[in-house]
Scaffold this motif. Sequence first.
Motif, PDB file in Angstrom:
ATOM      1  N   TYR A 135       0.615  -1.330   0.030  1.00 13.08           N
ATOM      2  CA  TYR A 135      -0.049   0.014   0.088  1.00 13.08           C
ATOM      3  C   TYR A 135       0.926   1.251   0.008  1.00 13.08           C
ATOM      4  N   VAL A 136       1.866   1.084   0.955  1.00 14.17           N
ATOM      5  CA  VAL A 136       2.770   2.533   1.094  1.00 14.17           C
ATOM      6  C   VAL A 136       3.567   2.966  -0.222  1.00 14.17           C
ATOM      7  N   VAL A 137       4.238   1.676  -0.301  1.00 12.49           N
ATOM      8  CA  VAL A 137       5.334   2.182  -1.488  1.00 12.49           C
ATOM      9  C   VAL A 137       4.876   2.720  -2.774  1.00 12.49           C
ATOM     10  N   PRO A 138       3.735   2.189  -3.417  1.00  8.89           N
ATOM     11  CA  PRO A 138       3.423   2.820  -4.415  1.00  8.89           C
ATOM     12  C   PRO A 138       2.617   4.339  -4.251  1.00  8.89           C
ATOM     13  N   ARG A 139       2.126   4.341  -3.091  1.00  8.88           N
ATOM     14  CA  ARG A 139       1.310   5.398  -2.665  1.00  8.88           C
ATOM     15  C   ARG A 139       2.169   6.693  -2.525  1.00  8.88           C
ATOM     16  N   VAL A 140       3.483   6.628  -1.883  1.00  9.38           N
ATOM     17  CA  VAL A 140       4.256   7.816  -1.546  1.00  9.38           C
ATOM     18  C   VAL A 140       5.319   8.006  -3.055  1.00  9.38           C
ATOM     19  N   SER A 141       5.060   6.974  -3.598  1.00  9.55           N
ATOM     20  CA  SER A 141       5.884   7.174  -5.019  1.00  9.55           C
ATOM     21  C   SER A 141       4.911   7.935  -6.258  1.00  9.55           C
ATOM     22  N   SER A 169       9.879  -9.320  -4.204  1.00  6.51           N
ATOM     23  CA  SER A 169       8.926  -8.111  -3.623  1.00  6.51           C
ATOM     24  C   SER A 169      10.013  -6.749  -3.748  1.00  6.51           C
ATOM     25  N   LEU A 170      11.178  -7.126  -3.371  1.00  3.18           N
ATOM     26  CA  LEU A 170      12.289  -6.007  -3.278  1.00  3.18           C
ATOM     27  C   LEU A 170      12.480  -5.541  -4.690  1.00  3.18           C
ATOM     28  N   TYR A 171      12.516  -6.314  -5.509  1.00  2.00           N
ATOM     29  CA  TYR A 171      12.716  -5.998  -7.104  1.00  2.00           C
ATOM     30  C   TYR A 171      11.310  -5.091  -7.521  1.00  2.00           C
ATOM     31  N   ASN A 172      10.338  -5.649  -7.025  1.00  2.00           N
ATOM     32  CA  ASN A 172       8.895  -4.899  -7.363  1.00  2.00           C
ATOM     33  C   ASN A 172       8.754  -3.665  -6.933  1.00  2.00           C
ATOM     34  N   PHE A 173       9.344  -3.603  -5.697  1.00  2.00           N
ATOM     35  CA  PHE A 173       9.131  -2.042  -4.940  1.00  2.00           C
ATOM     36  C   PHE A 173      10.426  -1.246  -5.366  1.00  2.00           C
ATOM     37  N   TYR A 174      11.192  -1.801  -5.678  1.00  2.96           N
ATOM     38  CA  TYR A 174      12.365  -1.117  -6.308  1.00  2.96           C
ATOM     39  C   TYR A 174      12.347  -0.317  -7.654  1.00  2.96           C
ATOM     40  N   LYS A 175      11.291  -1.290  -8.386  1.00  6.99           N
ATOM     41  CA  LYS A 175      11.193  -0.798  -9.860  1.00  6.99           C
ATOM     42  C   LYS A 175       9.747   0.240  -9.635  1.00  6.99           C
ATOM     43  N   THR A 176       9.210   0.062  -8.831  1.00  8.62           N
ATOM     44  CA  THR A 176       8.064   1.153  -8.502  1.00  8.62           C
ATOM     45  C   THR A 176       8.355   2.388  -8.028  1.00  8.62           C
ATOM     46  N   ILE A 177       9.559   2.514  -7.149  1.00 10.24           N
ATOM     47  CA  ILE A 177      10.233   3.575  -6.652  1.00 10.24           C
ATOM     48  C   ILE A 177      11.214   4.455  -8.001  1.00 10.24           C
ATOM     49  N   ALA A 178      11.594   3.468  -8.906  1.00 13.44           N
ATOM     50  CA  ALA A 178      12.418   3.888  -9.762  1.00 13.44           C
ATOM     51  C   ALA A 178      11.562   4.721 -10.852  1.00 13.44           C
ATOM     52  N   LYS A 179      10.240   4.413 -10.864  1.00  8.86           N
ATOM     53  CA  LYS A 179       9.546   5.119 -11.934  1.00  8.86           C
ATOM     54  C   LYS A 179       8.427   6.307 -11.095  1.00  8.86           C
ATOM     55  N   ARG A 180       8.902   6.589  -9.957  1.00  8.67           N
ATOM     56  CA  ARG A 180       8.060   7.302  -8.891  1.00  8.67           C
ATOM     57  C   ARG A 180       7.837   8.672  -9.753  1.00  8.67           C
ATOM     58  N   ASN A 181       6.803   9.388  -9.426  1.00  7.50           N
ATOM     59  CA  ASN A 181       6.448  10.482  -9.878  1.00  7.50           C
ATOM     60  C   ASN A 181       6.885  11.813  -9.085  1.00  7.50           C
ATOM     61  N   THR A 182       7.512  11.437  -7.750  1.00  6.67           N
ATOM     62  CA  THR A 182       7.881  12.497  -7.079  1.00  6.67           C
ATOM     63  C   THR A 182       9.499  12.574  -7.034  1.00  6.67           C
ATOM     64  N   LYS A 183       9.920  13.817  -6.807  1.00  8.21           N
ATOM     65  CA  LYS A 183      11.301  14.209  -6.923  1.00  8.21           C
ATOM     66  C   LYS A 183      11.920  13.227  -5.972  1.00  8.21           C
ATOM     67  N   GLU A 184      11.715  13.587  -4.625  1.00 10.10           N
ATOM     68  CA  GLU A 184      12.159  13.012  -3.416  1.00 10.10           C
ATOM     69  C   GLU A 184      11.586  11.499  -3.266  1.00 10.10           C
ATOM     70  N   VAL A 244      11.975   1.048   4.177  1.00 13.35           N
ATOM     71  CA  VAL A 244      11.331  -0.411   3.542  1.00 13.35           C
ATOM     72  C   VAL A 244      12.276  -1.186   2.717  1.00 13.35           C
ATOM     73  N   ILE A 245      12.667  -0.400   1.733  1.00 14.87           N
ATOM     74  CA  ILE A 245      14.000  -0.928   0.772  1.00 14.87           C
ATOM     75  C   ILE A 245      15.047  -1.226   1.548  1.00 14.87           C
ATOM     76  N   ALA A 246      15.728  -0.546   2.622  1.00 18.89           N
ATOM     77  CA  ALA A 246      16.753  -0.915   3.285  1.00 18.89           C
ATOM     78  C   ALA A 246      16.591  -2.362   4.254  1.00 18.89           C
ATOM     79  N   ALA A 247      15.238  -2.416   4.587  1.00 18.88           N
ATOM     80  CA  ALA A 247      15.021  -3.430   5.579  1.00 18.88           C
ATOM     81  C   ALA A 247      15.058  -4.849   4.760  1.00 18.88           C
ATOM     82  N   MET A 248      14.394  -4.598   3.333  1.00 15.94           N
ATOM     83  CA  MET A 248      14.412  -6.053   2.680  1.00 15.94           C
ATOM     84  C   MET A 248      15.987  -6.165   2.112  1.00 15.94           C
ATOM     85  N   MET A 249      16.519  -5.333   1.652  1.00 16.67           N
ATOM     86  CA  MET A 249      18.037  -5.431   1.480  1.00 16.67           C
ATOM     87  C   MET A 249      18.800  -6.188   2.371  1.00 16.67           C
TER      88      MET A 249
END
Lengths: 329, 585
Positions: free
Chosen positions: B190-196, B253-268, B276-281
């Motif tokens: 829920y969180v990762v795509p929403r904040v991206s 899921s890490l790959y999934n989240f990473y790809k989602t963040i990579a195409k994010r619409n926010t600058k930050e 989240v990403i750090a914990a999974m890595m």
Amino acid sequence: MHFFDDHKKLFRMALGLFLGLTIIIAVIPALKNQANNAPLPNSEPLSKAAEEGKKIFIANGCVACHTQQVRNVDMDKTWGNRPGIAADYAANTRIDFWRNTATLMGTERTGPDLTNIGIRQPGKEWNLLHLYQPRAVVNKSIMPAYPWLFDVKKELVTGDVELIVPDEFRKGVTGKIVATTDALNLLAYLQSLKQTPLPQGMQESEFLYKKKSEVPSASGADKLPDGKMVYANNCQSCHQENGEGLKGAFPPLKGSKIVHGNDLELYVTIIMKGYDAREEYASMGAIGTINHFTPEDVAALINFERSSWGNNGKKVSAAEVKKIMETLK
Amino acid sequence: MESRNLWGESGIWITVLLIVIPVLAATIIMVVKAVVTLNKYLREQELEKFRKYVKELKPDELEKLERRKKELEFELSHNELSGDATPKDSRGLIDYVDEVAELRFVETKKKSQPRPSIDPVLTRLILWYIGCATFWLLFGTTIGEYLGIKFSAPDIDHYSWLSFGRLRPVHTNAVFWGWASLAMVGLAYYVVPRVSNVQIYSIRLGYRTLILINLSVILGSIFLMAGINNGGGEYREYIWPIMVLFGTGIILSLYNFYKTIAKRNTKEIYVSNWYVIAAMMFLLVIAVVAYWPGWQNGLGETIVQGYYMHQGVGMWFMLFNLGLMYYFLPQQLNKPIYSYSLGILAFWTQILFYTLIGTHHFIFSAIPWWMQTIAIVGSAGMIIPVVAGTTNYLMTFKGSWRKLSGSYTLPFYLIGIIFYFTGSLQGTAEAFRFTNLVWHFTDFTVAHSHLTMYGIITFMLWAFVYTIVPRLTGKEPPQILVGAHFWLALIGLLFYTIPLMVGSTLRGMMWMDGKPFIDSVELMAPFWLWRAIGGTLMWLSHILFAYNVYVMIKKKDTKKIPKSSKEILKMKMELEMENQVEIIK
């Protein structure tokens, strides 16, 4: 900051930091330790049976309640003669490709530490009965019972090790209770757990946080330790709290001729060197010698046994006991 | 060492203080509620008196009142300006006018606000995660409850598969990898795509992770009960082929989240995603180090075990949950996080200090002395991220305390945050060499791990679940059951941990005095019974939680008579549709 807005740089940085710390704090020390470590030259490798027994120990998760480590603190003296060192664990290697090394150091002492159990409590009958039903020998114990390590047979075959279980703990079992190979292997493993003495010339590390020694009494004479505690720590698990022992396994001290009698020399010898003169009971190990009893300990113990459970014997002094103990050496 | 001098030890004092804080917080919440109830009661009494007086009013008094009433009731007709035209609210400014008419036993809390709609496909995925996690919570704690009973009734059964040593890791692993991990990953979907501010990269990968993790916990539990384990390191009891399933799930899921963040619409990259990403890595690093089949002879195993056990807790559960908290707390309070920079400081210091402290489980053991000292120093360093995190959350709360009493989710947040502070610092106090002497090897460790894994992680996860699921499904749990869940869990946890801590302090002192070991077993008996009682309360609360989740996910709305204009129109449209269908026929 630009760096925080670039996902590649940010996550690489975090991962790099964590990896670096991991290598310093875990990987290098672990590798170093396993490279520069060997068992003590005088240590005995596990026998085949003990090796199998260790697997039973692991499979049943005994490590959840029993540690195998003597720390260099005074309170751990009960569990071993010297603090544990890395070499004590060096002989442990991976169980197999699928399963990791089991040093079995443990993190909880819901039950006693087992580093030295092979010396402290080697008795075969005691250990088997204790595995079958711990409460049969230690009535306050909360250890799980392991009846599935035993078979029930109508008749014994040669080589069978029969277990005499008091009636109240048989729970309707009418046949003969026989230890399985698993139980005997586990027993072998427990008996093999002994602290190896350090070779000559190697300095033992000290036990830290020593208890302040008790203030010597004004008279300075015969100040004996608490006999009841000596009994509870060393004798009670076989001879029981009520001094009645267990039928068919451990003789009663209540009303015992040796306890009551005048043959102090025999009494002290049994405590220090063990006893195996009566066929109907299990043999007793050299409890006093193993546990480094002082003449004061022995005198306190004798006085406690002679004045408990309705016993009424003559008190002895540490000096009397000391004389006998010197002849035993 | 004089063991009587217990109260002269700073470690003990710190711990007592830390225990008192959550108890105080709970007491304050309870007292406030009690005062409110009492006031209500007093008001009622006064009202009763007044009624009597009203009944016996004299005619002239009555007349006076009537006249005054008339005077006060004078008003304009309100259509002086508009005339008789029908009122209109063309921008829909007046909404949510809903009157509660039924009898109320408990205060009605605020309902969750409708959110911008989430893709129903993603919603289903998240609900699957939460549903499975809830199952593992129930399963794992049922086992835990049974284990607690075994301390008081060791002969309750004699089956090898149910013996204590085999079941204990089943309990810990099921709640770790089944409950907490699945819930966390599900919430991250829920969180990762929403904040991206983008759609999730792949739904399919999400389901694969779900299946893999479930599979690993099912197989792991069966293997453990059958007596096949990894050799006894805590939380490392699953053998590596089973952990490979789990790890693969995390990689996907890490790959999934990473790809989602990579195409994010926010600058930050919002700080939640850092965590989240750090914990999974980090979890993957930890798992590879700990499970690589082919090293760790002798004490190497113990060194890695200390590292693994603590990083698993601190770098996986804690880091992940803190990340989720940085999203959910501000969102629930409807205001931004107090300080973004504090969040970043906490992030880096957590990585730095937490990584160093693993060996503090083996103080005084045969592990090199310098490693033990580093572990103790690192434990003290943990004060920085813990204080930074707690301050950040509490300052975000500041000014919104009134919302607490009107919300059924915020108490879970608050308790989670309080335990984050006390539980983590208790860990620091435990690592001091004196307190370690008293408490090491006793049930104090068990109490501590429940204060943290339950008080922090589980309370936070409940907060998040109650926040998000009503938004996804539009169905609210019965508020009284959420309240019951909260209080049972909190009181249960206190009953569980406080007697255990008292008992194990006494036990540790007995050991230091050289008392017979079996006497210390006897001493613990009543404390173990208390633990079983507290555990039962906790377990009951999980049944309520599971029911609440069921209501939020599955329960069909009972037949409702439409009230709002939207509902009425919808009904009319449906009826017309039916009509048309019939006509076509």
